[in-house]
Write an enzyme that holds these catalytic residues in place. Structure first.
Site, PDB file in Angstrom:
ATOM      1  N   ASN A   1      66.282 -16.387  22.568  1.00 14.84           N
ATOM      2  CA  ASN A   1      67.321 -15.925  23.487  1.00 14.84           C
ATOM      3  C   ASN A   1      68.611 -16.735  23.372  1.00 14.84           C
ATOM      4  O   ASN A   1      69.677 -16.262  23.790  1.00 14.84           O
ATOM      5  CB  ASN A   1      66.825 -15.980  24.936  1.00 14.84           C
ATOM      6  CG  ASN A   1      65.826 -14.903  25.270  1.00 14.84           C
ATOM      7  OD1 ASN A   1      65.048 -15.023  26.207  1.00 14.84           O
ATOM      8  ND2 ASN A   1      65.803 -13.820  24.489  1.00 14.84           N
TER       9      ASN A   1
ATOM     10  N   ASP B   1      60.059  -7.705  30.406  1.00 16.75           N
ATOM     11  CA  ASP B   1      61.008  -7.036  29.520  1.00 16.75           C
ATOM     12  C   ASP B   1      61.631  -5.826  30.210  1.00 16.75           C
ATOM     13  O   ASP B   1      60.981  -5.151  31.005  1.00 16.75           O
ATOM     14  CB  ASP B   1      60.283  -6.591  28.252  1.00 16.75           C
ATOM     15  CG  ASP B   1      61.232  -6.270  27.120  1.00 16.75           C
ATOM     16  OD1 ASP B   1      62.422  -6.631  27.226  1.00 16.75           O
ATOM     17  OD2 ASP B   1      60.786  -5.665  26.134  1.00 16.75           O
TER      18      ASP B   1
END
EC number: 2.5.1.-
Length: 234
Positions: A62, A14
């Site tokens: 996503n 991340d």
């Protein structure tokens, strides 16, 4: 007694977007730099004697990102596979994947399958990419797979056990992660390996993924080795 064995590390990579924003760069540059870090951490894992490395590369959620960003990520994935395949061959590392990879664009899927086939005999380690992956999706797919196999056999599905269910997951032969690392300081699982992380140790760092290098990886491993895993016992 402290932990010694560490065979599987999973990472939620991340912070690519924030890394780019802090430098006044487009998000794609953050993702590109993040892709470069895979080689660094793969080598660090090998040096630490870790056989399995699972990376959360692209989630089912996503797909909801802006089309332009998703398109750029898919293009970057193709570049990643082209660039990393010679390295995986040289280092004798096998590439595997988990997730709903049928949803990937045909170009990405073809390169992915080719790389998986080419490295299928490699034995020095496993790089497992979670692509179009979601923990809930894996559980649902596992249940459906179990039911489909039962009905195809012409019998009523027997009572499901944990062992039976595990066999229906994407990669049942890969051991559960000993350690989960999450970069960028976020304190959540983000729908990652919900079944497999039940008793994994967790290490969170504020370091953004593109800056997460060998030293940071070594710190995570050192933290793990100081812990005592109880698995619900005393």
């Amino acid at each position: 007694m402290k932990n010694a064995a560490l065979q599987h590390v999973a990472i939620i990579m991340d912070g690519n977007g924030r890394w780019a924003e802090r430098r006044g760069l487009p998000k794609t540059e953050g993702h590109r730099q993040g892709a470069r870090q895979v080689s660094v951490i793969l080598e660090a894992a090998r040096d630490a004697g870790i056989h399995y490395l699972t990376l959360y590369a692209f989630s089912t959620e996503n797909w909801k990102r802006p089309v332009q960003e998703v398109t750029a990520l898919m293009k970057l994935m193709e570049e990643f596979l082209d660039d990393k395949l010679p390295e995986l061959i040289e280092k004798n590392v096998r590439l595997r994947t988990i997730g709903r990879t049928a949803d990937l664009p045909s170009g990405v899927r073809k390169k992915l399958l080719d790389a998986i086939e080419t490295t299928s005999g490699n034995t020095a380690g496993v790089l497992n990419l979670a692509l179009s992956y979601g923990g809930r999706a894996e559980i649902v797919d596992g249940v459906n797979r179990y039911l489909d196999e039962a009905w195809k056999s012409g019998r009523k599905p027997p009572k499901l056990t944990e062992e039976d269910f595990r066999d229906c997951l994407y990669a049942p032969d890969i051991p559960d992660p000993d350690l989960l690392i999450r970069t960028s300081g976020e304190l959540r699982l983000s729908n990652f390996l919900l079944w497999q992380l039940s008793y994994s140790e967790i290490y969170v760092t504020d370091t953004l993924w593109p800056d997460f290098g060998k030293e940071e990886f070594a710190e995570a491993v050192a933290s793990y080795r100081k812990r005592e895993r109880r698995f619900g016992g005393r």
